[in-house]
Design a protein around this motif. Structure first.
Motif, PDB file in Angstrom:
ATOM      1  N   ASP A   7      23.077 -27.872 231.444  1.00 34.63           N
ATOM      2  CA  ASP A   7      23.697 -29.152 231.115  1.00 34.63           C
ATOM      3  C   ASP A   7      25.222 -29.042 231.046  1.00 34.63           C
ATOM      4  O   ASP A   7      25.779 -27.932 231.023  1.00 34.63           O
ATOM      5  CB  ASP A   7      23.140 -29.681 229.792  1.00 34.63           C
ATOM      6  N   VAL A   8      25.867 -30.212 230.966  1.00 34.93           N
ATOM      7  CA  VAL A   8      27.330 -30.259 231.045  1.00 34.93           C
ATOM      8  C   VAL A   8      28.019 -29.477 229.931  1.00 34.93           C
ATOM      9  O   VAL A   8      29.094 -28.905 230.144  1.00 34.93           O
ATOM     10  CB  VAL A   8      27.841 -31.718 231.020  1.00 34.93           C
ATOM     11  N   HIS A   9      27.427 -29.452 228.753  1.00 33.15           N
ATOM     12  CA  HIS A   9      28.085 -28.807 227.607  1.00 33.15           C
ATOM     13  C   HIS A   9      27.788 -27.313 227.524  1.00 33.15           C
ATOM     14  O   HIS A   9      28.337 -26.622 226.663  1.00 33.15           O
ATOM     15  CB  HIS A   9      27.631 -29.475 226.302  1.00 33.15           C
ATOM     16  N   LYS A  62      35.583 -36.922 228.897  1.00 34.99           N
ATOM     17  CA  LYS A  62      35.007 -36.223 227.743  1.00 34.99           C
ATOM     18  C   LYS A  62      34.077 -35.076 228.152  1.00 34.99           C
ATOM     19  O   LYS A  62      33.154 -34.728 227.424  1.00 34.99           O
ATOM     20  CB  LYS A  62      34.274 -37.197 226.823  1.00 34.99           C
ATOM     21  N   LYS A  64      31.796 -35.039 230.285  1.00 32.77           N
ATOM     22  CA  LYS A  64      30.416 -35.470 230.524  1.00 32.77           C
ATOM     23  C   LYS A  64      30.130 -35.776 231.987  1.00 32.77           C
ATOM     24  O   LYS A  64      28.999 -36.081 232.351  1.00 32.77           O
ATOM     25  CB  LYS A  64      30.108 -36.712 229.686  1.00 32.77           C
ATOM     26  N   LEU A 278      25.545 -42.554 233.607  1.00 29.18           N
ATOM     27  CA  LEU A 278      26.953 -42.201 233.462  1.00 29.18           C
ATOM     28  C   LEU A 278      27.855 -43.426 233.518  1.00 29.18           C
ATOM     29  O   LEU A 278      29.017 -43.357 233.115  1.00 29.18           O
ATOM     30  CB  LEU A 278      27.346 -41.207 234.563  1.00 29.18           C
ATOM     31  N   ASP A 281      27.938 -43.876 229.691  1.00 30.13           N
ATOM     32  CA  ASP A 281      28.414 -42.731 228.924  1.00 30.13           C
ATOM     33  C   ASP A 281      28.638 -41.562 229.866  1.00 30.13           C
ATOM     34  O   ASP A 281      27.675 -41.013 230.406  1.00 30.13           O
ATOM     35  CB  ASP A 281      27.385 -42.362 227.840  1.00 30.13           C
ATOM     36  N   PRO A 282      29.887 -41.205 230.139  1.00 28.24           N
ATOM     37  CA  PRO A 282      31.116 -41.591 229.448  1.00 28.24           C
ATOM     38  C   PRO A 282      31.661 -42.967 229.814  1.00 28.24           C
ATOM     39  O   PRO A 282      32.595 -43.449 229.192  1.00 28.24           O
ATOM     40  CB  PRO A 282      32.097 -40.506 229.880  1.00 28.24           C
ATOM     41  N   ARG A 324      30.385 -28.340 232.835  1.00 22.67           N
ATOM     42  CA  ARG A 324      31.797 -28.714 233.021  1.00 22.67           C
ATOM     43  C   ARG A 324      32.686 -27.476 233.094  1.00 22.67           C
ATOM     44  O   ARG A 324      33.745 -27.500 233.714  1.00 22.67           O
ATOM     45  CB  ARG A 324      32.241 -29.614 231.868  1.00 22.67           C
TER      46      ARG A 324
END
Length: 455
Positions: A7-9, A62, A64, A278, A281-282, A324
């Motif tokens: 995932d992105v984080h 952000k 995301k 998306l 969000d973001p 990311r």
């Protein structure tokens, strides 16, 4: 149940991070460098602004939205027109104005929300546009895969069986890595395919790899020397005080309305790949703001305006690594390569058949994401409405239907503006959905009830 994506984080281990980031860098490199080569802008500045723009985009969204920003092809004609008559300062001023238009649209979206966009863009339109984004690039991929990279010119391609052989080796290596490899090797199929394709080219057709520029390029250029050699910021500042430059810049700025449609399509592709909304969000306003800021920065420094890249979305779809940090790593590498001459020169030696082999897979994967959306939303093609909309969007988009305005007279200038095939297909899809009856069938069985609530 164990998830099959990063995932992105999440941050991959360090020994995996570098090859994953290199994979994204290689995917975007050819097209990003091609734009400055065509327009006469500086390749090193294009790499620098591509990297910085991507980092800013990640920050504004952000972290995301894991999109890489590379050079936009849509601005090539207007930039060359204005550079010829008024110089690079006026051309870059026009690109900056295009970035400002992005910021204005971002503000409008922020105030008005995205419900109106959801009504304008039902799944049957979105899916068709996604297919178009993938397959409209197929001509580029096949051109690289079947033509001699040394003897061919844009006007006179030279067919080569050896090019097909190299492209096939690259493509099948990529496919084998995707399907049969396990563990970390399964998430770097593009990098694997390009390395094998490059080595195979060196063995089968070494004359296609010209190392002359690598030998001539310096290892490292200090930032002060680099800025004096590459930046055109002074000429851009001079254009701010010239009325003729402002008039000429107005030729470039309207291209933003074409690339806005491309941006929206790419956001929808990424949403479909990541299986999340998306747009909310973001938010579309943040992605537009990030792209607009990146365009303005690139233009101020003398680089080509940026856009989100289909090649890198293909990498996301294949690897399911949305981190990311990986995208940011690719951006940092692009910045470093702008100052390390030999590395940038080496990447320029990647033969087109190798790029063709991997882009056949990348662009096809994007198109497959659109077809997947038809299935997931249960689009019923027994309804003539759905059939007509998808048919017209697909044929106009894939067939390359565009509108060229070669001689728009503006003050003392003759402008050249092109509304490209993706923008035209999007406009036609939205228009047909707006005028045809029985709108609910365009949302598919799974989304029809939600559409009624939103409406």
């Amino acid at each position: 149940m164990k998830k099959d994506f990063v995932d992105v984080h999440e941050t991959p281990a360090l020994h995996k991070l570098l090859p994953l980031s290199l994979q994204h860098l290689f995917a975007m490199f050819g097209a990003t460098v091609l734009v400055p080569l065509i327009t006469g802008l500086d390749v090193s500045v294009a790499l620098l602004t591509s990297g910085i723009g991507t980092l800013l985009f990640l920050l504004i969204t952000k972290g995301k939205l894991p999109n890489y920003l590379g050079s936009s092809f849509a601005f090539i004609g207007p930039i060359m027109t204005v550079m010829k008559s008024q110089g690079i300062g006026a051309a870059m001023l026009g690109c900056m104005m295009a970035g400002v238009l992005y910021l204005i649209v971002a503000l409008i979206v922020k105030i008005s929300g995205v419900n109106w966009l959801n009504r304008l863009l039902p799944p049957v339109v979105i899916a068709s546009i996604i297919v178009v984004i993938g397959l409209s690039l197929s001509g580029v991929a096949i051109g690289w895969a079947v033509n001699d990279p040394v003897l061919s010119t844009p006007l006179k391609p030279v067919y080569s069986l050896k090019a097909i052989e190299i492209a096939a080796v690259t493509m099948f290596t990529t496919v084998i890595a995707m399907i049969f490899f396990r563990g970390f090797l399964s998430v770097i199929p593009i990098l694997t395919g390009m390395i094998v394709g490059y080595v195979y080219t060196a063995l089968r057709s070494p004359q296609w790899i010209d190392m002359t520029k690598v030998h001539e390029a310096p290892w490292f250029v200090t930032p002060s020397m680099w800025m004096n050699k590459h930046f055109v910021t002074g000429q851009v500042l001079d254009a701010f005080t010239s009325s003729s430059a402002w008039l000429a810049a107005l030729i470039v700025a309207p291209v933003a309305f074409v690339t806005l449609a491309e941006h929206l399509g790419h956001l929808l592709v990424t949403s479909n790949i990541m299986q999340r909304d998306l747009m909310r969000d973001p938010g579309l306003h943040r992605s537009l703001l990030g792209d607009g800021v990146a365009i303005m920065l690139a233009s101020f420094l003398g680089g080509p305006p940026s856009t989100t890249y289909g090649e890198n979305m293909g990498v996301l779809a294949i690897t399911k690594v949305y981190s990311r940090v990986v995208i940011g790593g690719a951006a940092v590498l692009a910045i470093i390569f702008a100052f390390v001459g030999k590395i940038g020169a080496f990447l320029m030696t990647i033969p087109h058949p190798v790029l063709g082999g991997v882009t056949v897979v990348l662009f096809g994967i994007i198109a497959a994401q659109g077809m997947r959306m038809y299935v997931e939303h249960k689009i019923d093609f027994s309804h003539k409405r759905n059939m007509v909309i998808s048919a017209i969007v697909l044929v106009t988009g894939i067939g390359g239907f565009k509108m060229d305005f070669h001689e728009i007279k503006f003050s003392n200038f003759l402008a050249h503006l092109t509304i490209d095939n993706i923008a035209m297909a999007t406009i036609l899809g939205v228009f047909l959905h707006a005028i045809l009856p029985n709108k609910e069938v365009a949302f598919g069985e799974s989304a029809a009830e939600l559409h009624k609530q939103v409406s």
